[in-house]
Each structure stands twice: as structure tokens, then as C-alpha cells.
Design a protein around this motif. Structure first.
Motif, PDB file in Angstrom:
ATOM      1  N   PHE A   1      64.493  34.895  33.623  1.00  0.00           N
ATOM      2  CA  PHE A   1      65.030  35.600  34.878  1.00  0.00           C
ATOM      3  C   PHE A   1      66.506  35.159  35.311  1.00  0.00           C
ATOM      4  O   PHE A   1      67.049  34.000  34.716  1.00  0.00           O
ATOM      5  CB  PHE A   1      64.221  34.947  36.219  1.00  0.00           C
ATOM      6  CG  PHE A   1      62.851  35.535  36.195  1.00  0.00           C
ATOM      7  CD1 PHE A   1      61.681  35.152  35.599  1.00  0.00           C
ATOM      8  CD2 PHE A   1      62.540  36.547  37.129  1.00  0.00           C
ATOM      9  CE1 PHE A   1      60.380  35.476  35.563  1.00  0.00           C
ATOM     10  CE2 PHE A   1      61.341  37.179  37.285  1.00  0.00           C
ATOM     11  CZ  PHE A   1      60.292  36.680  36.493  1.00  0.00           C
TER      12      PHE A   1
ATOM     13  N   SER B   1      62.105  39.875  28.750  1.00  0.00           N
ATOM     14  CA  SER B   1      61.185  39.174  28.001  1.00  0.00           C
ATOM     15  C   SER B   1      60.994  39.666  26.668  1.00  0.00           C
ATOM     16  O   SER B   1      61.665  40.914  26.281  1.00  0.00           O
ATOM     17  CB  SER B   1      59.610  39.549  28.353  1.00  0.00           C
ATOM     18  OG  SER B   1      59.241  40.647  28.465  1.00  0.00           O
ATOM     19  N   THR B   2      60.523  38.864  25.491  1.00  0.00           N
ATOM     20  CA  THR B   2      60.498  39.421  24.201  1.00  0.00           C
ATOM     21  C   THR B   2      58.852  39.380  23.724  1.00  0.00           C
ATOM     22  O   THR B   2      57.956  39.258  24.558  1.00  0.00           O
ATOM     23  CB  THR B   2      61.207  38.268  23.283  1.00  0.00           C
ATOM     24  OG1 THR B   2      60.744  37.104  23.703  1.00  0.00           O
ATOM     25  CG2 THR B   2      62.658  38.255  23.689  1.00  0.00           C
ATOM     26  N   ASN B   3      58.938  39.429  22.543  1.00  0.00           N
ATOM     27  CA  ASN B   3      57.321  39.561  22.018  1.00  0.00           C
ATOM     28  C   ASN B   3      56.706  38.166  22.289  1.00  0.00           C
ATOM     29  O   ASN B   3      55.390  38.119  22.489  1.00  0.00           O
ATOM     30  CB  ASN B   3      57.207  39.698  20.341  1.00  0.00           C
ATOM     31  CG  ASN B   3      57.768  41.288  20.021  1.00  0.00           C
ATOM     32  OD1 ASN B   3      57.648  42.258  21.075  1.00  0.00           O
ATOM     33  ND2 ASN B   3      57.965  41.539  19.014  1.00  0.00           N
ATOM     34  N   ALA B   4      57.464  37.205  22.474  1.00  0.00           N
ATOM     35  CA  ALA B   4      56.660  35.675  22.844  1.00  0.00           C
ATOM     36  C   ALA B   4      55.814  35.666  24.009  1.00  0.00           C
ATOM     37  O   ALA B   4      55.222  34.908  24.191  1.00  0.00           O
ATOM     38  CB  ALA B   4      57.710  34.876  22.523  1.00  0.00           C
ATOM     39  N   GLY B   5      56.439  36.606  24.872  1.00  0.00           N
ATOM     40  CA  GLY B   5      55.875  36.827  26.189  1.00  0.00           C
ATOM     41  C   GLY B   5      56.615  35.966  27.457  1.00  0.00           C
ATOM     42  O   GLY B   5      56.256  36.165  28.243  1.00  0.00           O
ATOM     43  N   LYS B   6      57.584  34.964  26.776  1.00  0.00           N
ATOM     44  CA  LYS B   6      58.393  34.249  27.968  1.00  0.00           C
ATOM     45  C   LYS B   6      59.305  35.314  28.616  1.00  0.00           C
ATOM     46  O   LYS B   6      60.045  36.083  27.939  1.00  0.00           O
ATOM     47  CB  LYS B   6      58.993  33.091  27.372  1.00  0.00           C
ATOM     48  CG  LYS B   6      60.132  32.570  28.141  1.00  0.00           C
ATOM     49  CD  LYS B   6      60.912  31.632  27.421  1.00  0.00           C
ATOM     50  CE  LYS B   6      62.165  30.986  28.133  1.00  0.00           C
ATOM     51  NZ  LYS B   6      62.904  30.253  27.174  1.00  0.00           N
ATOM     52  N   SER B   7      59.305  35.288  29.886  1.00  0.00           N
ATOM     53  CA  SER B   7      60.316  36.151  30.442  1.00  0.00           C
ATOM     54  C   SER B   7      61.221  35.383  31.139  1.00  0.00           C
ATOM     55  O   SER B   7      61.012  34.067  31.791  1.00  0.00           O
ATOM     56  CB  SER B   7      59.744  36.769  31.965  1.00  0.00           C
ATOM     57  OG  SER B   7      58.736  37.944  31.577  1.00  0.00           O
TER      58      SER B   7
END
Lengths: 114, 112
Positions: free
Chosen positions: B102, B94-100
Motif C-alpha cells: 500500500f 500486488s503481484t502473483n505472490a499475493g502480497k499487496s
């Protein structure tokens, strides 16, 4: 340990019908997500939600999809007109913070579109 | 764009032997790396994460993972596998944007 709860566990619907999948995230979490998993394999991001608005969405999350947090506890995913390819396991998740906190997943709703 | 690769669909090990489940990632900026486990008909459960600090991260159930920045890898390891470790394992970034994002998952089978 606190849990994310999802209802129903199974949903069968006819193609073209609207479905609403419901989730109750963990109470002190601020970030909410929907993911889906097809055939028990790949986990696909659909949408993230923070401060009562969508923060990010994938290309899967088209105009047929919408999310809502109608009150202080529920977080819903609506599919306006279901298609056969929407059949999947839909997981709700929540986290305290957005990018460096673990996700807590619910047990999922298995959606079958006939 | 961020991505995760789990090159092995299946990993088979004998009980008591060490196990490794491989993961490589691609992301702009600093990665936040996670491993999750999924048992049949259940949601994903968090195992461990790397945010910063020591490259060797210890998590639940005796699992650990090693962050290798030069190889952009985050392999999951356990010194001695148990039959009960048999499950589907997912690596995520994940990144700062919050999207993980997989990986495709690796099915671990531990045989007695």
C-alpha cells in the motif's frame, strides 16, 4: 455483503504479555492476511496465509509473531511478547484468490501496549 | 521489490469540482492495481482494480482510475466530488505472490 469480523475491537496489554487477535474471514475465501496501520496512516503488510501455511511474510513478522487457522473459520494472529512499538491497528483481510482479487478487510483491532 | 507512491498527503477540492488522487507504482512483471478508501475508525473498503484490459477502470461511488503503463501511474479520479467523499485513500499494488503493498495514503477533503 459478507464481512470479515475481528475481535476484540480494542485490546490493551502490558509490555511483554502475549496477545491473540482473532478474525473470522469470509467463508468461501482461501487467502488470509494480516496488516497493521500505525497512527491511522501507512498500511503495512505482515503476513499472508494459504492452504494452512504462510505464503509470504514481511520483515516485521519476526519470531514474536505467529498465525494459525485452528479450525475452519478462525484465523488468529499471536504476538508472543508484546513491545511498545507493536501498538497499532491490526487488520485482518481475506480474498477468494491471491493476486487479482480485492481484499475484504475487517474493522480492525486497536492494540495498545503499555 | 514492489512499491507504491502517493505523492500528496492531502488533496483539497470544492464540492462539485473534479478530483484526482495520484499514485505511481514500481513492480516486476504485470501489476495488479487497486484503490481502497478508509473512513474514520473503519477498515479499508475496495473501490476499484486494474488487472488487464481497458486502461480506464470504473469503480464504486462514481470513482474511476486510469492505468498508464508508460508513466507507471494509476491515478484515481472523479468528475464531481461530494463532501461524503472525504476520507483516506490508499493505492495498492500486488503481484502473483499475493502480497499487496500500500501507499502511504492521501487524505481527501471535499469542502462544501
Amino acid at each position: 455483503e459478507p464481512e470479515v469480523t475481528q475481535t476484540p475491537s480494542h485490546q490493551v496489554t502490558q509490555m511483554g504479555q502475549e496477545v491473540i487477535l482473532r478474525c473470522v474471514p469470509i467463508s468461501n475465501h482461501l487467502y488470509f492476511y494480516w496488516y497493521r496501520q500505525i497512527l491511522g496512516q501507512k498500511v503495512e503488510f505482515l503476513v499472508s496465509f494459504y492452504n494452512n501455511e504462510i505464503s509470504e511474510k514481511s520483515e516485521i513478522f519476526d519470531d514474536q509473531f505467529s498465525v494459525e487457522r485452528p479450525d475452519g473459520s478462525n484465523f488468529t494472529l499471536k504476538i508472543r511478547s508484546t513491545k511498545l512499538e507493536d501498538s497499532a491497528m491490526y487488520f485482518c483481510a481475506s480474498s477468494r484468490d491471491s493476486h487479482n482479487e480485492k481484499l475484504f478487510f475487517g474493522s480492525g483491532t486497536q492494540l495498545s501496549v503499555l | 521489490a514492489q512499491s507504491v507512491a502517493q505523492p500528496e498527503d492531502q488533496v483539497n477540492v470544492a464540492e462539485g469540482n473534479p478530483l484526482t488522487v495520484k499514485c505511481t507504482y514500481s513492480v516486476s512483471g504485470n501489476p495488479y492495481l487497486f484503490w481502497y478508501v478508509q473512513y474514520p475508525n473503519r477498515g479499508l473498503q475496495f473501490l476499484l482494480k486494474y488487472i488487464t484490459g481497458d486502461n480506464l477502470v470504473k469503480g464504486s461511488y462514481g470513482f474511476e482510475a486510469e492505468f498508464n503503463k508508460s508513466q507507471t501511474s494509476f491515478h484515481l479520479k472523479k468528475p464531481s466530488a461530494l463532501v461524503s467523499d472525504s476520507a483516506l485513500y490508499f493505492c495498492a499494488v500486488s503481484t502473483n505472490a499475493g502480497k499487496s503493498t500500500f501507499g502511504d495514503g492521501t487524505t481527501l477533503t471535499v469542502k462544501p
